[in-house]
Design a protein around this motif. Sequence first.
Motif, PDB file in Angstrom:
ATOM      1  N   SER A  62       3.347 -10.242  -6.108  1.00  0.00           N
ATOM      2  CA  SER A  62       3.938  -9.802  -4.603  1.00  0.00           C
ATOM      3  C   SER A  62       3.989 -11.985  -4.021  1.00  0.00           C
ATOM      4  CB  SER A  62       2.803  -9.240  -4.080  1.00  0.00           C
ATOM      5  OG  SER A  62       2.059  -8.828  -5.275  1.00  0.00           O
ATOM      6  N   GLN A  89       0.373  -2.953   1.165  1.00  0.00           N
ATOM      7  CA  GLN A  89       0.640  -4.369   0.846  1.00  0.00           C
ATOM      8  C   GLN A  89       1.000  -4.519   2.683  1.00  0.00           C
ATOM      9  OE1 GLN A  89       3.095  -5.684  -2.147  1.00  0.00           O
ATOM     10  NE2 GLN A  89       1.662  -5.243  -4.094  1.00  0.00           N
ATOM     11  N   ASP A 154       9.807  -4.255  -7.532  1.00  0.00           N
ATOM     12  CA  ASP A 154       7.640  -4.506  -7.927  1.00  0.00           C
ATOM     13  C   ASP A 154       8.078  -2.859  -9.653  1.00  0.00           C
ATOM     14  OD1 ASP A 154       5.281  -5.091  -8.776  1.00  0.00           O
ATOM     15  OD2 ASP A 154       4.796  -4.706  -6.596  1.00  0.00           O
ATOM     16  N   GLU A 155       6.769  -3.636 -10.226  1.00  0.00           N
ATOM     17  CA  GLU A 155       7.117  -2.042 -11.111  1.00  0.00           C
ATOM     18  C   GLU A 155       7.632  -1.890 -11.639  1.00  0.00           C
ATOM     19  OE1 GLU A 155       3.274  -1.856 -11.583  1.00  0.00           O
ATOM     20  OE2 GLU A 155       3.305  -2.256  -9.410  1.00  0.00           O
TER      21      GLU A 155
END
Length: 732
Positions: A62, A89, A154-155
Amino acid sequence: MAGTEARPTEIFIVSGVPMENVLLLKTHFGFDQFRPLQEEIIGCVMAQRDAFVLMPTGAGKSLCFQLPALKMPGVTLVISPLIALMKDQVDALQADGIPAEFINSTLTRAEIDRIQTEARRGKIKILYAAPERLAMPEFQLFLQEINVSLIAIDESHCISEWGHDFRPDYRNLKMLRNIFPQVPVMALTATATQKVREDIIDQLSLDKAQIFISSFNRPNLSYAVLPKKNSYDHLINIFREHRNEAAIIYCFSRKDTEHLAADLRQEGFKALPYHAGLESEARRTNQEKFIRDEAQIIVATIAFGMGIDKPDVRWVIHYHLPKSIEGYYQETGRAGRDGLPSRCMLFYSAADAIKQQYFIRQIEDEAERKNAYGKLDQMVDYCEIATCRRYYLLRYFGEDYQHENCDGCDICFTPKADFDATIISQKIMSAIIRTGQRFLTNYIIDVLLGAKNKKILERGHHDLSVYGIVDDFSKEDLRRIISQLVSKKLIIKSGDEYPILQLSPRGNEFLKQREKIQLPKFKSIGKISQPSEAVEAGYDQGLFEQLRLWRKTTADEKGVPPYVIFGDLTLRQMAFYLPQSEENFSRISGVGDEKLNQYGKILTAVIQAYAQEHNLSEQEVPVKRSARPNRSNRLGSTHRETKKLVLQKMSIEEMASTRGLAAGTIAAHIEKLLSAGETIDIDYLRPPVEQFETIQAAFQKSGGAALSPVWEMLGERFSYEELRIARLFIKS
Ligand code: ADP
Ligand code: MG
C-alpha cells in the motif's frame, strides 16, 4: 497537517533515495526505513511509468501508492475489491493525517456528494473506489472532472479468471486506460502464479510497465506440522500461554468451526466461528469483533480472510489438512503482517488426507479431478517431509531458497540426528517387490504390519515372508520412512488418483548391493520450539498491557480498529524504551507527525507514571541511519543499470550478457551497490553451500579480504567473480 518542527533533523539520511521520500515516510507514516523494493517502486511511478508489483502479503504494497500520492499534484485513485478493507485503509490514512476517502455502496448519496465536491476542489489526495463504480456513467463523468495523477489497482489478480478471486467488475478497469491514457497505472498483487501474472499484464495493457517481484519468503513466520493426536489439548495450552494473541484457526467444515469455537468458549476463551453459511450480519459482527480485539480467536472455513488486513494475527492454525499448497500459503500469509514473529501450525493426520480424497473422488471432470489429486499429494508431501518446510514452500513457488537452516520451522529447530534405516528400508522395498509393485502405500504398510485385511487374505499376501515383518515402527512412522525413500528416489510413486509404489532402478541397485542408508530421525513431535525472539524478550509486559488497554479505549472512542491507532511493534518499542520526552517518543517506529501531536503528550505521561511507579528509567531510542553517502561511494548510472537487473533476479551471466560487460565487472557493481547502502536482495546469488564453505575457509586462512591470495590458495578453482560474490556473504 502537522508541522515538522518537533522532529530531530538528522535522521533522514539514506543513500540513493531522495531525502524527501524518507522525510515523508517518517512524518506521515512514522517509519524510518523503506522495506525492500518500496523506494524503487515509488521512484518508478514518480517517473510516470507503469508498475507491476508482486510482493507477498505484509510486504507493504500500500505504501507504494500512498507515498507517491502525497507528492503528486492531483488525486491517486485506488481500486480495491473489498468494501470492509477500504474503510480500514482510509481510517488508517486519516489517523495519520492524510486526506483520504472512499466511495462505495455503503455511503449515502449525501456523503458521496460531499466527497466528490471535496475531490473537485483538490482537497483529497487518495480516493478509494470499488470496481463496480467504474461502470456508472455518473462516476465516469466525475473522474473526468478531477485531476487524477495515479491509478493503483490493488489485489489486481481479481481481474483474472485464472485466479482464486475473480471479480467480473475488475474487467471495467480496462476503461480507465482509455479515459486516462497519460496517467501511470500500478497493479499490485500477492498472487504468484505465472498465468495470473501474465493475464494481469495483458488485460491492463501493462506491457511497458516496470516489473517488481520480491522474494515470497516471510522470515517472521515460523512453520510447524504436528500430529493430530491430542491437538485440542495442544490448542488449549497455546491459548492459555498466549492470552492476548490473535489467532485464526482454519477448519474443514462449517460444523467443525462452530463446534470448536463453542468448545473454546467453554474453556473461557473468546472464540467465534466464521463461515459462508452464517447470516451476513453474524459474519460481519464476528469479523468486526476479531479486528477490534474483542474476540481473540476466530475459527473459520477458508471463506475467512480475504477481507481483513489485521496486522497482528500471531497464529494461523490449520486444524485440518488444506487442499493445496497455494491455499495453505495464502492462509498462513495472514499471520504477522506487521513483521513481528508469528506462527503457522498445521495439525496433520493421514486420515484427513483420506477424507479429502473422498471429496476429490466426487469431482466429475476428469482433468479437474486429477489436478486436485496432484495438489493434495503435494500438501501431504509437505506434511511428511523431514527437510526444511520453508524450503519446500518457496521451491513450490519457483524460488531457490539456499539456507542450510531456516531457523523458523519445526524441522530446522530440531537438532538433526540420523538413524540407520537400512533394515527397515530393505523390508519396505522387499514388500513392494513381493506384492508385485502394484499397490498403494497403505496396503504395503498393512502387509508389513501383518494387518488382517480382507484383501490381503484374498490375495494370499499373508503367506509372504514380508507379512508382519515389522514390529518396531508404527503406521505413521512407516509412512514417513516411505516418503523419505520416495524423496531419495529409491521408490517411485506412479499414477494420479491412487499412486502405487514401485522401485526405481536406483532402488533395485540399493537392494542388490546391500547398501546402507541413514535417514533423519523424526522427532517426537508435540512440542514446538520457538523462533528466536530477541525483540520479544526485553519489553515491559505490564506497560505493554496498559498501553494496549489505552489503545483499545482510544480506538473505540474513534470508531476504528485498535491497530489503526498504533501497531503492536510500536507499543512494544514504547514498553522497551519508555520514552518520556517528545523527541525520544517521536523516534519510535510508527509515530508520525500526526500521531505525535495527538498522542505524544498523553502517552509520555502514561509512560512516565509507570516508570516512576516501577522505578524504571528511560532509554534513548536509537536512530536508524544508513551509511552517509560520500564521494568515493557515489554510484554512477552504470551501477544503477546493474541494480535494475539484480532486482529482476538475473544470474551474473545473464546480467553480463544483457549489459555486454564482463562477469567480473557485474560482480564489482554489486559490491559497490551494497557498500553504498543500496537495499538489494542478493540472496539468490548465494553460492552453493559446498563452494561457499571452501571459499569462506580460504578467506579465513588468508586473514584478509583480498581476492588474489584466496584465488591462488584455491588453485584457481574458482573465478574472481565467484570469489567476489562469495565474499559478499562472508560476515566480517
Ligand atoms: P500488503 O498490502 O503488501 O499485504 P500492507 O501495505 O498492508 O501490506 O502493509 C503491511 C504492514 O506493513 C502495515 O502494517 C504497514 O503499515 C507496514 N509497513 C509498510 N511499509 C513499512 C515500512 N517501510 N516500515 C515499517 N512498516 C511498514
Ligand atoms: Mg494490500
